[in-house]
Scaffold this motif. Structure first.
Motif, PDB file in Angstrom:
ATOM      1  N   TRP A  26       5.854   9.535  -8.451  1.00 56.99           N
ATOM      2  CA  TRP A  26       6.016  10.975  -8.270  1.00 56.99           C
ATOM      3  C   TRP A  26       4.782  11.763  -8.717  1.00 56.99           C
ATOM      4  N   VAL A  27       4.372  11.626  -9.961  1.00 59.93           N
ATOM      5  CA  VAL A  27       3.207  12.371 -10.439  1.00 59.93           C
ATOM      6  C   VAL A  27       1.926  11.931  -9.737  1.00 59.93           C
ATOM      7  N   PRO A  28       1.691  10.635  -9.520  1.00 57.16           N
ATOM      8  CA  PRO A  28       0.512  10.257  -8.729  1.00 57.16           C
ATOM      9  C   PRO A  28       0.478  10.920  -7.351  1.00 57.16           C
ATOM     10  N   SER A  29       1.650  11.137  -6.738  1.00 57.05           N
ATOM     11  CA  SER A  29       1.677  11.830  -5.445  1.00 57.05           C
ATOM     12  C   SER A  29       1.126  13.243  -5.573  1.00 57.05           C
ATOM     13  N   LEU A  30       1.481  13.923  -6.642  1.00 58.24           N
ATOM     14  CA  LEU A  30       0.980  15.273  -6.865  1.00 58.24           C
ATOM     15  C   LEU A  30      -0.540  15.276  -7.054  1.00 58.24           C
ATOM     16  N   ARG A  31      -1.062  14.219  -7.622  1.00 58.59           N
ATOM     17  CA  ARG A  31      -2.491  14.162  -7.939  1.00 58.59           C
ATOM     18  C   ARG A  31      -3.379  14.004  -6.710  1.00 58.59           C
ATOM     19  N   LEU A  83       0.061  11.389   4.128  1.00 60.41           N
ATOM     20  CA  LEU A  83       0.163  10.122   3.414  1.00 60.41           C
ATOM     21  C   LEU A  83       1.633   9.719   3.327  1.00 60.41           C
ATOM     22  N   VAL A  84       1.959   8.506   3.790  1.00 62.12           N
ATOM     23  CA  VAL A  84       3.336   8.007   3.751  1.00 62.12           C
ATOM     24  C   VAL A  84       3.404   6.850   2.759  1.00 62.12           C
ATOM     25  N   LEU A  85       4.126   7.061   1.665  1.00 64.48           N
ATOM     26  CA  LEU A  85       4.353   5.996   0.695  1.00 64.48           C
ATOM     27  C   LEU A  85       5.552   5.161   1.145  1.00 64.48           C
ATOM     28  N   GLY A  86       5.528   3.863   0.840  1.00 62.61           N
ATOM     29  CA  GLY A  86       6.615   3.002   1.289  1.00 62.61           C
ATOM     30  C   GLY A  86       6.745   3.000   2.796  1.00 62.61           C
ATOM     31  N   GLY A 141     -10.583  19.334  -0.163  1.00 57.87           N
ATOM     32  CA  GLY A 141     -10.282  17.936  -0.420  1.00 57.87           C
ATOM     33  C   GLY A 141      -8.817  17.713  -0.753  1.00 57.87           C
ATOM     34  N   GLY A 142      -8.364  16.479  -0.522  1.00 55.67           N
ATOM     35  CA  GLY A 142      -6.991  16.126  -0.839  1.00 55.67           C
ATOM     36  C   GLY A 142      -6.135  15.958   0.405  1.00 55.67           C
ATOM     37  N   ILE A 143      -4.913  15.517   0.186  1.00 63.73           N
ATOM     38  CA  ILE A 143      -3.961  15.229   1.255  1.00 63.73           C
ATOM     39  C   ILE A 143      -3.099  16.465   1.524  1.00 63.73           C
ATOM     40  N   ASP A 144      -2.939  16.808   2.789  1.00 65.45           N
ATOM     41  CA  ASP A 144      -2.127  17.975   3.151  1.00 65.45           C
ATOM     42  C   ASP A 144      -0.646  17.742   2.887  1.00 65.45           C
ATOM     43  N   VAL A 145      -0.144  16.556   3.285  1.00 62.51           N
ATOM     44  CA  VAL A 145       1.286  16.256   3.176  1.00 62.51           C
ATOM     45  C   VAL A 145       1.455  14.849   2.606  1.00 62.51           C
ATOM     46  N   VAL A 146       2.222  14.749   1.542  1.00 64.09           N
ATOM     47  CA  VAL A 146       2.598  13.445   0.984  1.00 64.09           C
ATOM     48  C   VAL A 146       4.085  13.238   1.222  1.00 64.09           C
ATOM     49  N   VAL A 147       4.436  12.107   1.821  1.00 62.56           N
ATOM     50  CA  VAL A 147       5.831  11.752   2.059  1.00 62.56           C
ATOM     51  C   VAL A 147       6.247  10.763   0.972  1.00 62.56           C
ATOM     52  N   ASN A 148       7.155  11.185   0.107  1.00 61.89           N
ATOM     53  CA  ASN A 148       7.570  10.359  -1.028  1.00 61.89           C
ATOM     54  C   ASN A 148       9.088  10.353  -1.116  1.00 61.89           C
ATOM     55  N   PHE A 149       9.702   9.240  -0.695  1.00 63.45           N
ATOM     56  CA  PHE A 149      11.155   9.109  -0.818  1.00 63.45           C
ATOM     57  C   PHE A 149      11.516   8.013  -1.817  1.00 63.45           C
TER      58      PHE A 149
END
Length: 337
Positions: free
Chosen positions: A242-247, A157-160, A228-236
């Protein structure tokens, strides 16, 4: 020479177009580059506005990412010639410093840099594509490949995702064989990201992106073997994401971070980190090897820098910078002096 000069920290009005600014002169060990393309980064915005605890000398010419042709060489410079096409690695790796921050950058017709910062540029690569690489794409490459080690079959998942770093992350994750989920603020941006390789798009301006991730990809469980869930979250971005990314992450998932454009001191929830054994992986900048690897990918046609559709002149640099201020950017914004 023509240049855009920042005389003090502040808003866009602090960037002054100067039609007859002083020309830089190369000293021993220096190269003078005629700027053909300079791309903007959020770091330019932070430098213009001022960063806590960082003192910047003024006046200053912003612009970190530069490609062009050698206009002159100083004494003691070997292996480089006038007229040669080049890319500048913006980090001064000998004395320390950064182009466009600690010394004058690329929002000008000419820029002076130490010769060791020069990377020869193949004819097959355009100046604009080359200038898109060091800061944003170099940072993305280090985060995704060197540090993040994205694997085939992972959900990323890539944010931004519509900015410079994000568009490269989408392409690199797809090249690695991952399933790519891009988050952006409009359907138009998501359409462009899907053309770059994103498999799924989430418009965070129209709904709850955490709920949408969980609906499509499930959620981590404390017990059992649910994957279930995302393996890798890209958050810059940091900040409220931040916390929603962890969720949205799976157990033992990885959160990759290389910056904090929306806030460096976010709310934290340590329970999520230890409960689901999450991994936070930091990545800082880029190496020269990262940039060289990117140039090879572009030359081979395996990577295409995403550029903002409009090109800007030096006279329009304030308008170009406003796109970053207002977060209206897709891809890299290019100034062509």
């Amino acid at each position: 020479m023509r240049a855009v000069v920042t005389y003090e920290h502040g808003g866009l009005d602090r960037m002054v177009y100067e039609p007859s600014y002083r020309d830089p002169a190369p000293e021993a060990g220096d190269v003078l580059v005629r700027v053909r393309a300079c791309t903007l980064n959020y770091h330019d915005v932070f430098t213009r506005k001022g960063m806590p605890g960082i003192k910047i000398g003024m006046p200053l010419i912003l612009g970190i990412d530069v490609a062009g042709e050698i206009a002159a060489v100083g004494g003691d410079v070997q292996g480089l010639r006038v007229g040669q096409r080049v890319l500048v690695d913006p980090i001064e790796r000998v004395k320390g410093g950064l182009l466009g921050e600690t010394f004058d950058g690329g929002l000008a017709e000419l820029v002076r840099v130490p010769a060791h910062m020069i990377i020869p540029l193949d004819d097959e690569i355009s100046f604009a594509d080359a200038a898109a690489l060091p800061v944003a794409y170099g940072t993305a490459y280090r985060m995704m490949v060197t540090r993040g080690k994205i694997q085939p079959g992972e959900k990323v998942l890539v944010l931004g995702a519509s900015g410079g770093v994000g568009t490269c992350c989408v392409q690199l994750a797809k090249q690695a064989g991952a399933t790519v989920i891009a988050c952006a603020s409009s359907d138009e941006k998501l359409d462009r990201l899907k053309a770059l390789g994103a498999d799924f798009g989430i418009n965070y301006a129209q709904g709850d992106w955490v709920a949408e991730c969980r609906r499509q990809f499930g959620r981590a469980r404390v017990f059992g073997h649910d994957e279930g869930g995302i393996d890798v979250v890209v958050n810059f971005t940091g900040g409220d994401t931040w916390v929603p990314s962890l969720r949205v992450m799976r157990r033992d998932g990885r959160l990759l971070t290389c910056g904090a454009t929306a806030g460096y001191d976010p709310h934290e929830d340590l329970r999520l980190i230890w409960t689901f054994e999450l991994n936070i992986v930091g990545s800082n900048g880029w190496s020269r090897d990262d940039v060289m690897a990117l140039l090879e990918l572009v030359k081979a046609g395996k990577l295409k820098p995403a550029l903002h559709p409009k090109r800007f002149s030096l006279e329009d640099a304030g308008e170009a910078m406003r796109l970053l201020d207002d977060r209206q950017v897709y891809g890299k914004v290019v100034i062509e002096p």
